[in-house]
Design an enzyme around this catalytic site. Structure first.
Site, PDB file in Angstrom:
ATOM      1  N   THR A  18       0.824  -1.219   0.000  1.00 34.05           N
ATOM      2  CA  THR A  18       0.000   0.000   0.000  1.00 34.05           C
ATOM      3  C   THR A  18       0.852   1.260   0.000  1.00 34.05           C
ATOM      4  O   THR A  18       0.499   2.254  -0.632  1.00 34.05           O
ATOM      5  CB  THR A  18      -0.917  -0.012   1.246  1.00 34.05           C
ATOM      6  N   SER A  63       1.782  -7.471  -0.808  1.00 33.78           N
ATOM      7  CA  SER A  63       2.550  -8.372   0.064  1.00 33.78           C
ATOM      8  C   SER A  63       1.996  -9.787   0.199  1.00 33.78           C
ATOM      9  O   SER A  63       2.756 -10.700   0.528  1.00 33.78           O
ATOM     10  CB  SER A  63       2.801  -7.737   1.430  1.00 33.78           C
ATOM     11  N   THR A  95       1.617  -4.326   4.337  1.00 32.91           N
ATOM     12  CA  THR A  95       1.474  -4.661   5.756  1.00 32.91           C
ATOM     13  C   THR A  95       0.909  -6.061   5.985  1.00 32.91           C
ATOM     14  O   THR A  95       1.067  -6.614   7.068  1.00 32.91           O
ATOM     15  CB  THR A  95       0.537  -3.646   6.443  1.00 32.91           C
ATOM     16  N   ASP A  96       0.264  -6.623   4.963  1.00 33.60           N
ATOM     17  CA  ASP A  96      -0.421  -7.905   5.187  1.00 33.60           C
ATOM     18  C   ASP A  96       0.526  -9.018   5.650  1.00 33.60           C
ATOM     19  O   ASP A  96       0.137  -9.870   6.454  1.00 33.60           O
ATOM     20  CB  ASP A  96      -1.138  -8.356   3.913  1.00 33.60           C
TER      21      ASP A  96
END
Ligand code: ASP
Length: 339
Positions: A18, A63, A95-96
């Protein structure tokens, strides 16, 4: 290596996510990773006065599509950057899976220089985009002398976390990262990075030349109410290098699933972790079939305080180095599975 005007050099490697995602739609929807590492660095106010940045785009992936070999290559890039004189390294990514890639980097990061992973919950075009602030915190963390010798850190929302404990605990909030029970260990306030605990870390796993090319298979199997072991039964020992189970509570499974655990544990390393998100696996409390005492007796190993995804990466990292015995697994989880 000192950059222009004798500024310290910080290497920034971008993997996508993101923080690097933009939209070509008028309503800003359907964002995908497009921005280079240079563009990310250029968007951070004041960065040029703090450090000479060496930016490199290593991937432009969401990710969930990162994988272990990409992270192992990122590790080699980061090692080369500090060998070339960088004071430390920042990796930006989605961030995942940040809680996983940061831990995989940490397992092998054998340098005192800081390696800091960050990302963003809001894209660069969104109101209140958090990427530039997180990236600035990560660079300040690299520049802080007290960040040395702490292994891999995660910088997010003005907080600093140890890679081995941090987890994404919210799907949308800008304060999405927590270290249950063990963090954050530091904060960045008015541009100053401060830590609440002294620098300390478990030594990195060694990786010899040639070993990094492997890609072991270590599946993670979550259990659930009424689980009869159906998923675990479908795993053939010859197809995997180990298995991790996200068990109930302190690492428990049903009586029927315990039989599948025993069958597999006789052939490959099997680790049970807690699916609760906080607290350790038990050792000696419960005695029923499927309890921690039963699973240990069947040959499985407890993950201790490691979250299931981190336990899986530790087993993966061990398997990357070659065949793993149960004694190896017991030893490494004993050392790395506790605060
Ligand atoms: N939502 C994710 C992020 O925050 C997307 C990804 O992980 O790439 O970056």
């Amino acid at each position: 290596m000192m950059g222009p005007m004798s500024l310290p050099t910080v290497a920034i490697g971008a993997l996508g996510g993101t923080i690097a995602s933009t939209s070509s739609a008028t309503d800003g929807s359907e964002i995908v990773p497009t921005l280079s590492a240079e563009r990310l660095a250029a968007a951070v106010p004041g960065l040029g006065e703090l450090a000479s940045v060496r930016a490199e785009t290593l991937a432009q992936l969401p990710s969930p599509s990162l994988d272990e070999p990409t992270i192992v290559r990122t590790l080699a890039w980061a090692q080369a950057a500090v060998d070339a004189g960088a004071q430390g390294v920042v990796i930006t990514q989605g961030t995942d899976t940040l809680e996983e890639s940061s831990y995989l980097l940490d397992l092998f990061w054998d340098r005192p220089e800081p390696l800091v992973v960050t990302g963003a919950m809001r894209s660069p075009q969104a109101a209140g985009a958090d990427g530039p602030a997180n990236l600035l915190t990560a660079v300040r963390c690299v520049l802080e002398p007290d960040s040395r010798g702490r292994g891999v850190l995660v910088a997010f929302d003005d907080e600093l976390h140890q890679a081995r404990w941090v987890a994404k605990t919210d799907s949308m909030s800008t304060s999405a990262f927590r270290s249950a029970g063990f963090g954050p260990i530091g904060r960045c306030v008015e541009g100053e990075v401060v830590y609440g605990v002294p620098a300390d870390r478990v030594p990195a796993l060694s990786l010899s030349a040639g070993q990094e090319a492997g890609d072991p298979r270590v599946p993670l199997v979550a259990t659930y109410l009424g689980d009869d072991g159906y998923v675990l039964e479908a795993i053939r020992a010859e197809d995997v290098d180990g298995v991790v189970i996200a068990g109930f509570g302190a690492g428990h499974v049903s009586a029927r699933m315990a039989e599948a655990v025993g069958r597999l544990a006789g052939q490959v390393p099997v680790v049970f972790a807690s699916r609760t998100g906080s607290g350790p696996t038990g050792r000696a409390m419960y005695g029923y079939p499927g309890s921690e005492i039963d699973l240990l007796a069947r040959g499985a190993v407890g993950a201790g305080w490691l979250l299931p995804v981190k336990a899986r990466l530790l087993l993966w990292a061990m398997a990357l180095r070659g065949p793993v015995t149960r004694a190896d697994v017991v030893r490494e989880f004993e050392v790395r599975g506790r605060p």
